[in-house]
Design an enzyme around this catalytic site. Structure first.
Site, PDB file in Angstrom:
ATOM      1  N   SER A  26       0.709  -1.303  -0.072  1.00 38.72           N
ATOM      2  CA  SER A  26      -0.045  -0.050  -0.052  1.00 38.72           C
ATOM      3  C   SER A  26       0.886   1.435  -0.078  1.00 38.72           C
ATOM      4  O   SER A  26       0.404   2.261  -0.762  1.00 38.72           O
ATOM      5  CB  SER A  26      -0.924  -0.154   1.318  1.00 38.72           C
ATOM      6  OG  SER A  26      -0.207  -0.193   2.314  1.00 38.72           O
ATOM      7  N   HIS A  62       1.784   4.983   4.207  1.00 39.90           N
ATOM      8  CA  HIS A  62       0.969   5.634   2.931  1.00 39.90           C
ATOM      9  C   HIS A  62       1.215   6.892   2.686  1.00 39.90           C
ATOM     10  O   HIS A  62       1.392   7.465   1.507  1.00 39.90           O
ATOM     11  CB  HIS A  62      -0.699   5.633   3.578  1.00 39.90           C
ATOM     12  CG  HIS A  62      -1.063   4.187   3.600  1.00 39.90           C
ATOM     13  ND1 HIS A  62      -2.259   4.070   4.381  1.00 39.90           N
ATOM     14  CD2 HIS A  62      -0.570   3.108   3.535  1.00 39.90           C
ATOM     15  CE1 HIS A  62      -2.418   2.589   4.358  1.00 39.90           C
ATOM     16  NE2 HIS A  62      -1.408   1.942   3.940  1.00 39.90           N
TER      17      HIS A  62
END
Length: 289
Positions: A208, A265
């Site tokens: 991610s 992220h």
């Protein structure tokens, strides 16, 4: 199919009628805004025809029958053809699947300990982490990037794999396999180190952070040097940014999704925006040179 800019006009010029004419004729085209101008892009093969058409009918002409050669609709490549054109993207996903099987998607701690950012050993119900400096001194430099291959659960792997397939293929088709490999490793390093710095020692992994790096790269690159490969649907960009905000708010963890590597992220997204800025500026410079 390469596209070229056939018109660069002030924003005050109304292109609406001419665009409608192109739509009726089913001529592939798009309009972007760059440096205070509106730019009309069409396939290179029909650029001269479209430029001549605008000189004759700048406001459009609904009654005029015109004969401009139209390019045949592009046939969507099959899955095997996509694999051949995206070997690096497919390779990263295959490696993630293999690691997922070996680590039993997070259940095999002994296997995971070879790939985590920090080495660790299990004593009873506790994990004891080795300092990063000790691992690097022992030559275990792979730990800086290999957490991207670790996934915790089939849904985690499936979602990350789907988005890497979507974003990775775009970059591989536009900038090549070597550049995608470099960006993937860079975003993995940046996101892993950000998570370690702000989250402290712990188990984290997944693609991610890399995905947000790829997203930021395509986003900013497309703003500076528009191209078909990086033209993401607006809904995709909004959805991923909204998801990031929800994760940062803590709401996603509260409703049962587990701990989210928010720093990874954000770190990936920031570095991706920087590479997109540099790549977009370089592409624009080459185009205008």
């Amino acid at each position: 199919m390469s596209t070229v800019a056939v018109l660069r006009l002030p924003l005050s010029v109304d292109l609406g009628g001419f665009v409608k004419l192109l739509q009726r004729m089913q001529v592939p085209h798009r309009v972007s805004e760059e440096a205070g101008e509106q730019v009309l892009w069409v396939p290179d093969a029909i650029s001269e025809d479209v430029r001549s058409l605008y000189q004759r009918f700048p406001a459009g002409d609904p009654d005029q029958q015109l004969d401009i050669p139209q390019e045949p609709a592009a046939k969507r490549p099959g899955f095997l053809q996509q694999l051949r054109h995206s070997p690096l993207t497919a390779g990263v996903l295959l490696l993630s699947l293999i690691v997922g099987a070996v680590t039993m998607l997070g259940d095999n701690l002994q296997a995971m300990s070879w790939l985590t950012f920090l080495n660790f050993h299990v004593a009873g119900e506790y994990l004891y982490f080795t300092p990063l400096a000790d691992s690097l001194a022992a030559g275990q430099w792979w730990r800086l990037v290999t957490p991207m291959l670790i996934h915790f659960g089939i849904l985690h792997l499936a979602m990350n794999g789907m988005w890497y397939w979507e974003l990775g293929r775009r970059i591989e088709s536009r900038q090549g396999s070597i550049n995608l490999l470099g960006l993937t490793l860079l975003f993995s390093l940046a996101s892993n180190y950000a998570q370690y710095t702000f989250g402290g020692p712990g188990l984290f992994g997944g693609l991610s952070g890399v995905l947000y790096g790829l997203l930021g790269h395509c986003w900013i690159y497309q703003l500076l040097a528009p191209n078909p490969a990086y033209r993401l649907p607006r809904g995709v960009l909004v959805m991923m940014l909204v998801w990031l905000v929800l994760c940062l708010s803590g709401l996603v963890s509260m409703i049962g999704f587990g701990e989210i590597a928010n720093a990874a992220h954000v770190g990936g997204l920031v570095v991706g925006c920087i590479t997109g800025l540099l790549g977009g500026l370089y592409s624009r410079h080459k185009r205008n040179a």
